[in-house]
Design a protein around this motif. Structure first.
Motif, PDB file in Angstrom:
ATOM      1  N   SER A 134     -13.779   5.361  49.486  1.00 20.26           N
ATOM      2  CA  SER A 134     -13.968   6.805  49.447  1.00 20.26           C
ATOM      3  C   SER A 134     -15.359   7.103  48.910  1.00 20.26           C
ATOM      4  O   SER A 134     -15.756   6.599  47.865  1.00 20.26           O
ATOM      5  CB  SER A 134     -12.917   7.437  48.534  1.00 20.26           C
ATOM      6  OG  SER A 134     -13.221   8.795  48.330  1.00 20.26           O
ATOM      7  N   GLU A 136     -16.178  10.086  48.099  1.00 19.96           N
ATOM      8  CA  GLU A 136     -16.028  11.288  47.284  1.00 19.96           C
ATOM      9  C   GLU A 136     -16.071  10.902  45.809  1.00 19.96           C
ATOM     10  O   GLU A 136     -15.604   9.845  45.410  1.00 19.96           O
ATOM     11  CB  GLU A 136     -14.704  11.982  47.609  1.00 19.96           C
ATOM     12  CG  GLU A 136     -14.638  12.477  49.041  1.00 19.96           C
ATOM     13  CD  GLU A 136     -13.292  13.117  49.347  1.00 19.96           C
ATOM     14  OE1 GLU A 136     -12.548  13.441  48.400  1.00 19.96           O
ATOM     15  OE2 GLU A 136     -13.001  13.282  50.535  1.00 19.96           O
ATOM     16  N   THR A 137     -16.599  11.793  45.018  1.00 15.09           N
ATOM     17  CA  THR A 137     -16.683  11.562  43.589  1.00 15.09           C
ATOM     18  C   THR A 137     -15.288  11.511  43.002  1.00 15.09           C
ATOM     19  O   THR A 137     -14.417  12.299  43.356  1.00 15.09           O
ATOM     20  CB  THR A 137     -17.503  12.682  42.911  1.00 15.09           C
ATOM     21  OG1 THR A 137     -18.783  12.727  43.531  1.00 15.09           O
ATOM     22  CG2 THR A 137     -17.658  12.418  41.439  1.00 15.09           C
TER      23      THR A 137
END
Length: 174
Positions: A134, A136-137
């Motif tokens: 992922s 994403e943070t």
């Protein structure tokens, strides 16, 4: 007269002496080249032996840090790990960064306020996800970085391109 003929017959002529000196000098050149080859091979074997030991130690440190990390940040020449990577498994961040220092490129490992050179003559440090990754943070558990994938590869090459470390790490489930 017979005495002077004996002296000449028992000694060497100038041509024989010259041939002997040329042959001796050729033999010396060959021996010096063989000696130089043996010395350079010995130095290379010692260097490879030392490199292997240092690479094994660094691989152990990398494996420990990546297995205990929860998040990863990737920048040019830098890998940032967040999780329980500090001393005594305390939550903190570890930075691995390839830096130029004088004529050398070095790999520097930084934890909190402590930095140390891990490898001199570093060419490239790579992180390659092998599982789902992922971008994403993450959350607080990942230190705000991307969560680590289940499997990934970490590689370190020296300045000549020789692969020193190639570890596939199976990260435990979060």
């Amino acid at each position: 007269m017979s005495g002077s003929r004996r002296a000449t017959a028992e000694g060497m002529t100038l041509i024989e002496l010259t041939v002997a000196l040329v042959l001796a000098s050729m033999l010396m050149v060959v021996l010096l080249r063989v000696t130089n080859l043996v010395v350079s091979e010995t130095v290379q074997v010692r260097r490879n032996s030392f490199d292997r030991l240092a690479a094994e130690r660094l691989a152990d440190q990398l494996r420990f840090d990546f297995e205990n990390a929860r998040g990863v940040g990737l920048q040019t020449n830098t890998i940032i790990l967040a999780g329980f990577v500090g001393p005594n498994h305390v939550a903190s961040r570890v930075h691995y960064e390839v830096q130029s220092r004088g004529a050398f490129r070095v790999l520097v490992r930084s934890v909190e306020n402590e930095s140390r050179v891990c490898w001199v003559g570093c060419g490239d440090l790579q992180f390659e996800p092998l599982g789902e990754f992922s971008v994403e943070t993450g959350d607080a558990a990942t230190g705000g970085l991307m969560p680590l994938p289940d499997r990934f590869r970490v590689q370190l090459a020296d300045s000549s391109g020789r692969l020193m470390i190639r570890e596939v790490i199976r990260h435990h489930a979060n």
